[in-house]
Structure formats: structure tokens, C-alpha cells
Design a protein around this motif. Sequence first.
Motif, short mmCIF file in Angstrom:
data_model
loop_
_atom_site.label_atom_id
_atom_site.label_comp_id
_atom_site.label_asym_id
_atom_site.label_seq_id
_atom_site.Cartn_x
_atom_site.Cartn_y
_atom_site.Cartn_z
N VAL A 98 40.92 20.02 12.96
CA VAL A 98 42.35 19.96 13.30
C VAL A 98 42.86 18.52 13.39
CG1 VAL A 98 42.34 22.19 14.47
CG2 VAL A 98 41.91 20.10 15.79
N MET A 99 41.97 17.55 13.20
CA MET A 99 42.42 16.16 13.22
C MET A 99 42.54 15.65 11.79
SD MET A 99 40.16 14.23 16.05
CE MET A 99 40.23 14.54 17.79
N SER A 100 43.45 14.71 11.57
CA SER A 100 43.56 14.07 10.26
C SER A 100 42.33 13.19 10.04
CB SER A 100 44.83 13.22 10.20
OG SER A 100 44.66 12.07 11.02
N VAL A 101 42.20 12.73 8.79
CA VAL A 101 41.13 11.80 8.44
C VAL A 101 41.18 10.57 9.37
CG1 VAL A 101 40.48 10.16 6.62
CG2 VAL A 101 40.86 12.58 6.07
N ALA A 102 42.36 9.99 9.53
CA ALA A 102 42.48 8.79 10.36
C ALA A 102 42.12 9.09 11.82
CB ALA A 102 43.90 8.24 10.27
N GLU A 103 42.55 10.25 12.32
CA GLU A 103 42.23 10.60 13.71
C GLU A 103 40.73 10.81 13.91
OE1 GLU A 103 46.50 12.76 14.81
OE2 GLU A 103 44.85 13.94 13.97
N ASN A 104 40.07 11.40 12.91
CA ASN A 104 38.62 11.56 12.98
C ASN A 104 37.93 10.20 13.09
OD1 ASN A 104 37.09 14.31 12.60
ND2 ASN A 104 39.03 14.53 11.49
N VAL A 105 38.37 9.26 12.26
CA VAL A 105 37.74 7.94 12.24
C VAL A 105 38.07 7.17 13.52
CG1 VAL A 105 37.62 5.73 10.99
CG2 VAL A 105 37.67 7.89 9.73
N ASP A 106 39.26 7.40 14.04
CA ASP A 106 39.70 6.71 15.26
C ASP A 106 38.97 7.22 16.52
OD1 ASP A 106 41.47 5.14 16.99
OD2 ASP A 106 42.44 7.04 17.48
N TYR A 107 38.50 8.47 16.46
CA TYR A 107 38.02 9.12 17.67
C TYR A 107 37.01 8.31 18.47
CZ TYR A 107 36.98 13.03 20.75
OH TYR A 107 36.80 13.82 21.85
N PRO A 108 35.94 7.74 17.82
CA PRO A 108 35.00 6.94 18.60
C PRO A 108 35.64 5.72 19.27
CG PRO A 108 34.28 7.11 16.30
CD PRO A 108 35.54 7.89 16.41
N LEU A 109 36.66 5.16 18.63
CA LEU A 109 37.32 3.98 19.22
C LEU A 109 38.18 4.39 20.41
CD1 LEU A 109 38.41 2.14 15.95
CD2 LEU A 109 36.27 1.93 17.24
N PHE A 110 38.81 5.57 20.27
CA PHE A 110 39.57 6.14 21.38
C PHE A 110 38.65 6.37 22.58
CE2 PHE A 110 40.51 10.24 23.46
CZ PHE A 110 41.68 9.89 24.13
N LEU A 111 37.47 6.96 22.30
CA LEU A 111 36.51 7.21 23.39
C LEU A 111 36.05 5.91 24.03
CD1 LEU A 111 34.16 10.01 21.98
CD2 LEU A 111 36.07 10.24 23.59
N ALA A 112 35.92 4.87 23.20
CA ALA A 112 35.47 3.59 23.73
C ALA A 112 36.58 2.85 24.48
CB ALA A 112 34.93 2.72 22.58
N GLY A 113 37.80 3.40 24.43
CA GLY A 113 38.89 2.81 25.20
C GLY A 113 39.48 1.55 24.60
N LEU A 114 39.35 1.38 23.30
CA LEU A 114 39.93 0.19 22.66
C LEU A 114 41.46 0.28 22.61
CD1 LEU A 114 37.01 -0.39 21.86
CD2 LEU A 114 37.84 -1.03 19.61
N PRO A 115 42.11 -0.89 22.63
CA PRO A 115 43.58 -0.88 22.56
C PRO A 115 44.06 -0.31 21.22
CG PRO A 115 42.73 -3.12 22.90
CD PRO A 115 41.55 -2.23 22.77
N TRP A 116 45.24 0.32 21.26
CA TRP A 116 45.80 1.02 20.12
C TRP A 116 45.89 0.14 18.88
CZ3 TRP A 116 46.62 4.98 17.34
CH2 TRP A 116 47.69 5.07 16.46
N ALA A 117 46.39 -1.10 19.04
CA ALA A 117 46.60 -1.95 17.87
C ALA A 117 45.27 -2.26 17.18
CB ALA A 117 47.30 -3.25 18.28
#
Length: 234
Positions: A99-118
Motif C-alpha cells: 500500500v506504499m509507493s516506491v518512494a515511501e517503501n524506500v523512505d521507510y527505514p529513514l522514517f524509522l531512524a527519525g531522520l529529518p524530512w529534507a
Amino acid sequence: PVVMEMRAVHKTYRLGEHIVPALQGVDLQLREGELLALTGPSGSGKSTILNLCGLIDAADRGEILLQGRPVDARDETGATLLRRDAIGFIFQNFNLVPVMSVAENVDYPLFLAGLPWAERQQRVREALQSVGLLEHAAHRPDALSGGQRQRVAIARALVKRPRLVIADEPTASLDSGTADQVLSLMRELAHRQGAAFLIATHDSRLTCRCDRVIALLDGRISPHETSLPLGAAA
Ligand code: ADP
Ligand code: ADP
């Protein structure tokens, strides 16, 4: 430099009253930028090695070192952080979130790691570019071919710049041409990012292009280990 090392590692599983020896003294060194293939018949211990090196399970005896430091999957906090930041995982069936886009899938580990959005946005773009899928960023995985999905999974593993990438039969569900492309990409990224790849596989299309091949038999490294000289397969 050595990224990951196993020293005299033993592992047994308990199945009711039965004790199943899975690893019986394994020594292994994995260097920066190296692709190491683990082969061997079913039950020889490949998955066990991946689980121990991925800090999903703990050894009974012996030591596992990541970048020279002993690690222990029983230390849950430490293991969770290392799995999040230092280790990438690639699976046979890609394990993308549908249910996630390609970009959201790739972003997921960075989101979990708490990196800033930019920074996340920047890194996701770079990762998708390096696997040649930037134009598919907004698509769902089910709109992609098998080889494209595995490239998304590679981008997701590498976006956190891991030292160690653990891959379980990464080409098993791909046709030959696609498997070849995926492997070329893993080689290129290993060499560019310096990550070490530990790859369990039965796929001779893959083993013949790894830097080293280690054969397991009954939980031991087989003395008939095939070793290719570094870079021979480029
Ligand atoms: P592969 O041969 O592709 O590595 P297996 O069929 O050996 O896969 O194992 C699949 C999963 O089942 C692994 O996670 C492994 O740890 C687990 N497993 C394998 N053998 C047993 C067993 N005898 N009892 C319970 N779990 C097992
Ligand atoms: P491979 O990946 O090479 O198929 P595994 O590491 O899955 O080998 O298995 C090594 C041995 O450990 C096999 O005898 C298998 O049946 C056993 N095994 C693996 N996982 C488990 C488990 N969770 N419980 C019991 N036995 C297991």
C-alpha cells in the motif's frame, strides 16, 4: 577492513526433545565492498548464518563481530539499533509494503531512524536514481516487474548506508536477464558504498559473479570451498 566476522560460532535448535545442530564451529570474515555467496544444500545452515549475522537470533557459542565490536542479539536494544542503522536486508520475495509507493517503501527505514524530512527526501531520490527507478517513485510495487521490485528492495536496503547487507536468495524469483541486472547493481553498489554483502543462494548465475563462494555442509564450512579471486567476475 573487515566488516563482519564470525569466530567459532555454534548454534543448536531445540525441537521438543531433539537437539538439532545447525552450526558447528563456523569461522567467516566479510570485508568491505565484498560480495560473499553462501551455498549448500537445504538444511546446511545458510539461514541460520543470515539470522545470526542479521542479529535476529543469537549464537550459543563463539563470537560475532560487526566492525570489530562483538555484537549479541540478546541485547535487544543494541540489536534493534544495529539492525535499523548498520544492516540492510534483501529478501527473495522483496517484502515491499504493497500500500506504499516506491518512494515511501524506500523512505521507510529513514522514517524509522527519525531522520529529518529534507534529508530523507534527498536520500530517497539518490537511492532511486542509483537503481534507475526515479521515474517510478510514485508507483505502487504491484505496477512494477519482479526485477524492478527487487531494485526497489535494494534501494531500501542501501538508503540507510549500511555496512552489511544480508540477502536471502535475492535472485530466486527473477528470470536470468533480470537476475543478471540485479547482481550487477549489487556489485556496483557494494563497490561504491563499501557495504559488504552476505548472500545465501543456490543460484549459479549469482555465485559465479560473487567475489567469494563458501559452501556449507551440515553446519560447517566445506573444505571444498570454491574461492574466486577478488574482482575476477567483473
Ligand atoms: P531454506 O532452505 O530456503 O533456507 P528452510 O525451509 O530450511 O528454508 O527454512 C525456512 C524457515 O524455517 C527458516 O526460517 C528456518 O529457520 C525454519 N526452519 C527450518 N527448519 C526448521 C525446523 N526443523 N523446525 C522449525 N523451523 C525450521
Ligand atoms: P538452510 O538455510 O541451509 O536450509 P537452516 O539454517 O535453515 O539451513 O537450517 C540448519 C539446520 O537447522 C537444519 O537442520 C534445520 O532443520 C534446523 N533449523 C533451522 N531453523 C530451525 C528452527 N527454528 N527450529 C529447529 N530447527 C531449525
